[in-house]
Design a protein around this motif. Structure first.
Motif, PDB file in Angstrom:
ATOM      1  N   TYR A   1       5.323 -87.202  49.007  1.00 35.41           N
ATOM      2  CA  TYR A   1       6.579 -87.055  49.739  1.00 35.41           C
ATOM      3  C   TYR A   1       7.023 -88.400  50.294  1.00 35.41           C
ATOM      4  CZ  TYR A   1       5.209 -82.193  49.536  1.00 35.41           C
ATOM      5  OH  TYR A   1       4.823 -80.962  49.085  1.00 35.41           O
TER       6      TYR A   1
ATOM      7  N   GLY B   1      10.329 -84.525  48.341  1.00 29.98           N
ATOM      8  CA  GLY B   1       9.210 -84.422  47.426  1.00 29.98           C
ATOM      9  C   GLY B   1       9.452 -85.162  46.128  1.00 29.98           C
TER      10      GLY B   1
ATOM     11  N   SER C   1      14.321 -81.468  49.308  1.00 34.74           N
ATOM     12  CA  SER C   1      13.710 -81.729  48.017  1.00 34.74           C
ATOM     13  C   SER C   1      14.797 -82.125  47.035  1.00 34.74           C
ATOM     14  CB  SER C   1      12.978 -80.487  47.501  1.00 34.74           C
ATOM     15  OG  SER C   1      12.671 -80.633  46.139  1.00 34.74           O
TER      16      SER C   1
ATOM     17  N   ALA D   1      10.245 -78.351  50.475  1.00 36.97           N
ATOM     18  CA  ALA D   1       9.015 -78.798  51.112  1.00 36.97           C
ATOM     19  C   ALA D   1       9.056 -78.341  52.560  1.00 36.97           C
ATOM     20  CB  ALA D   1       8.909 -80.313  51.037  1.00 36.97           C
TER      21      ALA D   1
END
Length: 388
Positions: A55, A115, A16, A23
């Motif tokens: 994502y 993300g 992330s 994530a």
């Protein structure tokens, strides 16, 4: 015949970049098909996250048991930007296309999830509601039964250069002499493989006018000074598609583009029925860059160094749907044609009616998806209500 050992070790790595919160990617399963297609199916899950709603999924491959990983873009399915959380996400790795006639016996696969929040995408969109619109020379009434968003402006040189920089850093695109290339997953007319996305070089001139082409300075991609907010040209259809894939979006189709350009008005141009040089950029229209591209949204009612424009968006508020650059779209000219349509007319054209579907000579390279002319660009759409 290329083959993969019957088992594939799967390694999961979740990253992330917007928060320390990770994530979570789970249940990665990969296996080669046994039908001789040389395709590898990769399945995975992404658990729902309180912060991120989208994502970016990338895949890296190791051929030495995990010591060194290299990225692969020979993929289709649930990868790239715009992937949501959920189970049974499916990626197909085109192993045979990337490594024909090669045997590997110690492969590991790494799935990387980054993300992000949708609102951080660097584009301004206009919402187009479902419903009727006028289409074609005869203003036929047609209907689109879903809502979608379309970019308010054409993609600029600066925006495309940013994509090239990101893509070069992550291995998504690469340099080949004076062009940028990338992988295309294929369609009914063009096989999966590497295609020219963009033609690099020093800025060209046409009657002394520069187009602000993107260049490579030996270290990174740069844009000619003063042309960062001009629409990107010298981009092929494959280059527009690759940009769209990078951001989890897509090119508009014939109907979405024309509805955005004229609504239900039945007008010849996006603003009305009179072709006027203070409203749009076309051949010999008289703007300060004539003949060449104008900055995106230039015809907004402002006065530029004595040149007075008239605010001329489409009925929905989309700019430059008439003139400036032709725009690549996703539709084929006909079902059996290997030419993609481009719409709207450009600065070199006298014919810029919004219903005109540009093709030109059927067998001329200039009109194929490979072409990278100096009067063709694009914008993207995002469907926000799916068809039932």
């Amino acid at each position: 015949m290329s083959r993969l050992i019957s088992y594939i070790f799967s390694i999961i790595l979740c990253i992330s970049i917007l928060s320390s919160q990770q994530a979570q990617v789970t249940n990665v399963v990969a296996a080669q098909r046994t039908d001789g297609s040389k395709l590898v199916d990769i399945y995975y899950n992404i658990t729902q996250d309180d912060l991120f709603n989208y994502y970016s999924i990338n895949v890296e491959i190791s051929f030495d048991g995990g010591s060194i990983y290299t990225p692969t873009n020979y993929l289709t399915g649930d990868y790239g930007i715009g992937i949501t959380s959920g189970n049974d996400k499916h990626i197909v790795w085109l192993l045979g296309s990337e490594y024909p006639d090669v045997f590997f016996d110690n492969i590991k696969i790494k799935v990387i999830a980054t993300g992000y929040i949708e609102e951080n995408l660097p584009f301004e969109f206009i919402s187009i509601p479902s419903g009727d619109f006028t289409y074609g020379l005869d203003s036929e009434i047609m209907t689109i039964e879903y809502d979608f968003e379309i970019m308010k402006y054409e993609i600029t040189n600066a925006q495309y250069a940013e994509f090239l920089i990101e893509g070069f850093e992550n291995g998504e695109i690469w340099l080949m002499e004076d062009t940028v290339e990338g992988f295309y997953t294929g369609d009914e007319h063009y096989s999966a493989g590497n295609y020219i996305l963009y033609s690099l070089g020093d800025p060209e001139t046409f009657d002394g006018i520069s187009y602000g082409r993107i260049s490579w300075n030996g270290t990174t991609f740069t844009v000619t000074e003063g042309f960062g907010n001009h629409p990107c040209v010298h981009v092929s259809w494959f280059g527009a598609w690759k940009f769209a894939e990078h951001y989890g979006l897509r090119l508009p189709d014939d109907f979405e583009w024309e509805k955005s350009a004229r609504g239900i008005s039945g007008s010849i141009f996006s603003w009305g029925n009179e072709l006027e040089g203070d409203r749009g950029n076309y051949l010999n229209s008289g703007d300060p860059w004539d003949n060449g591209t104008t900055p995106i949204g230039f015809y907004n009612g402002d006065n530029f160094e004595g040149f007075q424009t008239v605010d001329s968006p489409s009925p929905y508020g989309v700019y430059d749907m008439t003139g400036n650059v032709n725009e690549w779209i996703i539709s084929w000219f006909t079902e059996d044609s290997n030419h993609r349509v481009f719409r709207g007319g450009g600065w070199q054209d006298g014919q810029v009616e919004v219903y005109h579907r540009n093709l030109g000579e059927q067998n001329h390279y200039y009109w194929t998806p490979h072409a990278t002319p100096n009067n063709r660009g694009f914008r993207l759409v995002n469907v926000i209500q799916n068809i039932d």
